[in-house]
Scaffold this motif. Structure first.
Motif, PDB file in Angstrom:
ATOM      1  N   LEU A  28    -104.020  63.191  61.480  1.00  0.00           N
ATOM      2  CA  LEU A  28    -104.937  64.055  62.230  1.00  0.00           C
ATOM      3  C   LEU A  28    -105.877  63.212  63.095  1.00  0.00           C
ATOM      4  O   LEU A  28    -106.159  63.559  64.246  1.00  0.00           O
ATOM      5  N   LEU A  29    -106.336  62.086  62.557  1.00  0.00           N
ATOM      6  CA  LEU A  29    -107.203  61.202  63.334  1.00  0.00           C
ATOM      7  C   LEU A  29    -106.458  60.606  64.527  1.00  0.00           C
ATOM      8  O   LEU A  29    -107.011  60.495  65.630  1.00  0.00           O
ATOM      9  N   SER A  30    -105.199  60.225  64.312  1.00  0.00           N
ATOM     10  CA  SER A  30    -104.395  59.690  65.413  1.00  0.00           C
ATOM     11  C   SER A  30    -104.143  60.754  66.467  1.00  0.00           C
ATOM     12  O   SER A  30    -104.127  60.461  67.676  1.00  0.00           O
ATOM     13  N   ASP A  85    -100.059  55.881  65.521  1.00  0.00           N
ATOM     14  CA  ASP A  85    -101.161  54.923  65.667  1.00  0.00           C
ATOM     15  C   ASP A  85    -100.930  53.915  66.796  1.00  0.00           C
ATOM     16  O   ASP A  85    -101.757  53.804  67.704  1.00  0.00           O
ATOM     17  N   PRO A  86     -99.824  53.166  66.792  1.00  0.00           N
ATOM     18  CA  PRO A  86     -99.627  52.229  67.908  1.00  0.00           C
ATOM     19  C   PRO A  86     -99.372  52.936  69.229  1.00  0.00           C
ATOM     20  O   PRO A  86     -99.706  52.399  70.292  1.00  0.00           O
ATOM     21  N   ARG A 212     -90.822  50.682  61.886  1.00  0.00           N
ATOM     22  CA  ARG A 212     -92.119  50.238  62.365  1.00  0.00           C
ATOM     23  C   ARG A 212     -92.131  50.019  63.869  1.00  0.00           C
ATOM     24  O   ARG A 212     -91.123  49.737  64.486  1.00  0.00           O
ATOM     25  N   LEU A 213     -93.324  50.135  64.428  1.00  0.00           N
ATOM     26  CA  LEU A 213     -93.547  49.844  65.850  1.00  0.00           C
ATOM     27  C   LEU A 213     -94.304  48.539  65.983  1.00  0.00           C
ATOM     28  O   LEU A 213     -94.882  48.031  65.042  1.00  0.00           O
ATOM     29  N   THR A 214     -94.361  48.034  67.224  1.00  0.00           N
ATOM     30  CA  THR A 214     -95.134  46.833  67.474  1.00  0.00           C
ATOM     31  C   THR A 214     -96.609  47.105  67.321  1.00  0.00           C
ATOM     32  O   THR A 214     -97.080  48.195  67.508  1.00  0.00           O
ATOM     33  N   GLY A 215     -97.323  46.033  67.064  1.00  0.00           N
ATOM     34  CA  GLY A 215     -98.762  46.141  66.939  1.00  0.00           C
ATOM     35  C   GLY A 215     -99.486  45.379  68.022  1.00  0.00           C
ATOM     36  O   GLY A 215     -98.892  44.772  68.853  1.00  0.00           O
TER      37      GLY A 215
END
Length: 215
Positions: A28-30, A85-86, A212-215
């Motif tokens: 929800l924050l993202s 997120d990312p 996973r995605l890059t950070g």
């Protein structure tokens, strides 16, 4: 929320065992952070309401920090969160760079270097997917680069004009931009090394998931 992992190469599994939940506090924050991207762009390019744009960036930076904390406190790791997120970080960076370029706040070569880094890594991720590898694990170096850039952007906005506040914010904003940009490019170089190592390995057996995605 994308979870920093100790891995140093693209992987086919996740040490945090994210699940398939959608409605979580970190997600929800993202989502709130993502919703702020078009508002931020409109404030910069429409009414040039830089003060409100800075407020949006501050909220985005706070929720970026908070969703990571919430994921750990509540043990709410999810695959959707690792995408959101990312993705939100990238969109804010790209949106800000585009707006700054249009308004002449940063030179074109800074924008070209940072966007070029993301384009190169996007191609690498596409190649890794064809070999059934998960994308690059999130690293603290990449998160530190994003952190510096998200602090630099509001300072660069506040540096516009000839006020006393602008005079104070200008050198600090440029310092954060230089440091964040350098870290951003260096993290990209680290990812390229990981990409090269992965490409030298035999094609792995399909496992049915990319985590996973890059950070």
């Amino acid at each position: 929320m994308a979870t920093p992992a100790p891995d140093t190469e693209p992987a086919r599994g996740s040490s945090q065992a994210p699940d398939g939940r959608v409605v979580t506090v970190p997600n929800l924050l993202s989502a709130v952070r993502l919703a702020g991207v078009p508002l931020f762009l409109w404030l910069l390019l429409g009414p040039h309401a830089d003060g409100y744009a800075v407020a949006v960036l501050m909220v985005a930076g706070f929720t970026d920090w908070l969703d990571g904390k919430a994921a750990r406190w509540l043990n709410q790791y999810s695959r959707l969160g690792e995408l959101l997120d990312p993705a939100a970080d990238r969109l804010y960076i790209l949106a800000t760079l585009a707006a700054f370029l249009i308004r002449g706040i940063v030179p074109w070569w800074v924008v070209a270097a940072l966007i070029g880094r993301d384009l190169v890594l996007a191609i690498c991720v596409a190649v890794l997917r064809r070999r059934d590898y998960g994308p690059f694990p999130v690293t603290y170096l990449g998160k530190a680069a994003t952190f510096n850039l998200l602090y630099a952007f509001p300072l660069l906005l506040l540096a516009q004009g000839a006020s006393g506040l602008a005079e104070v914010c200008r050198p600090i904003g440029y310092a954060f931009t230089a440091w964040g940009g350098a870290l951003y490019l260096w993290s990209g170089f680290v990812y390229l090394i990981q990409f090269g190592r992965a490409m030298r390995r035999p094609v792995p057996t399909p496992t049915g998931g990319l985590d996973r995605l890059t950070g």
